[in-house]
Design a protein around this motif. Sequence first.
Motif, PDB file in Angstrom:
ATOM      1  N   LEU A 111      32.376  33.643  43.916  1.00 50.86           N
ATOM      2  CA  LEU A 111      32.090  34.473  42.743  1.00 50.86           C
ATOM      3  C   LEU A 111      31.145  35.608  43.122  1.00 50.86           C
ATOM      4  N   ARG A 112      30.185  35.317  43.977  1.00 56.07           N
ATOM      5  CA  ARG A 112      29.262  36.354  44.456  1.00 56.07           C
ATOM      6  C   ARG A 112      30.011  37.442  45.234  1.00 56.07           C
ATOM      7  N   ARG A 113      30.966  37.012  46.077  1.00 59.55           N
ATOM      8  CA  ARG A 113      31.789  37.981  46.825  1.00 59.55           C
ATOM      9  C   ARG A 113      32.616  38.834  45.873  1.00 59.55           C
ATOM     10  N   HIS A 114      33.188  38.186  44.852  1.00 58.06           N
ATOM     11  CA  HIS A 114      34.004  38.917  43.882  1.00 58.06           C
ATOM     12  C   HIS A 114      33.161  39.965  43.138  1.00 58.06           C
ATOM     13  N   ALA A 115      31.935  39.604  42.766  1.00 55.03           N
ATOM     14  CA  ALA A 115      31.031  40.561  42.099  1.00 55.03           C
ATOM     15  C   ALA A 115      30.741  41.744  43.026  1.00 55.03           C
ATOM     16  N   ARG A 116      30.541  41.464  44.285  1.00 52.55           N
ATOM     17  CA  ARG A 116      30.274  42.538  45.259  1.00 52.55           C
ATOM     18  C   ARG A 116      31.475  43.477  45.354  1.00 52.55           C
ATOM     19  N   GLU A 117      32.686  42.905  45.361  1.00 51.36           N
ATOM     20  CA  GLU A 117      33.903  43.730  45.397  1.00 51.36           C
ATOM     21  C   GLU A 117      34.016  44.596  44.143  1.00 51.36           C
ATOM     22  N   LEU A 118      33.705  44.021  42.989  1.00 50.87           N
ATOM     23  CA  LEU A 118      33.769  44.793  41.740  1.00 50.87           C
ATOM     24  C   LEU A 118      32.770  45.949  41.762  1.00 50.87           C
ATOM     25  N   ARG A 119      31.608  45.752  42.374  1.00 53.11           N
ATOM     26  CA  ARG A 119      30.637  46.847  42.478  1.00 53.11           C
ATOM     27  C   ARG A 119      31.199  47.987  43.326  1.00 53.11           C
ATOM     28  N   LYS A 120      31.952  47.636  44.350  1.00 53.48           N
ATOM     29  CA  LYS A 120      32.544  48.663  45.216  1.00 53.48           C
ATOM     30  C   LYS A 120      33.695  49.405  44.529  1.00 53.48           C
ATOM     31  N   LYS A 121      34.392  48.716  43.609  1.00 53.82           N
ATOM     32  CA  LYS A 121      35.581  49.285  42.962  1.00 53.82           C
ATOM     33  C   LYS A 121      35.335  49.586  41.490  1.00 53.82           C
TER      34      LYS A 121
END
Length: 159
Positions: free
Chosen positions: A15-25
């Motif tokens: 979930l932390r990785r997914h949040a990081r991806e959403l910040r990038k996109k």
Amino acid sequence: MDDPKQPTWNVSPSLRRHARELRKKSTEAERLMWGELRDKRLNGFSFKRQVPIGPYIADFACHAKKLVVELDGGQHFSDDGERSDAARTAAIEARGFRVIRFSNHEVMTNRAGVLQSIADVLAARVLTPTLSRKRERERAKRAAKPRSDAGAANDQGDE
């Protein structure tokens, strides 16, 4: 469902990785809003973006006032999207947050109004500080004690 008493920062690595991806996109509306909320620019309140809260990732969160700001694109206005958003809002609010929503269109066309609405909610949001467990037990004991008649008579005042 997750335990609502579990801390918001205790999230899975995926979930932390997914949040990081959403910040990038992030969307254009999210980038514009982040430009207004970052670095305590809105009345000195600190916001974070793409914050994991339970099984969800909130667009923006102010932990000090327990406020979540969600920006909704067109997919949120279908029947399924509205049901999903209602469940998401209920789960986040069960953790003590207040959720407010704005459409991407509102952010793009009336950013000042959106920011004023957020500022108004922040100003109205008065949080009660949490008590230590010992103080909570003491308060519960006091509340459980029956009041004496003399104390109740004093509360009536002179009539």
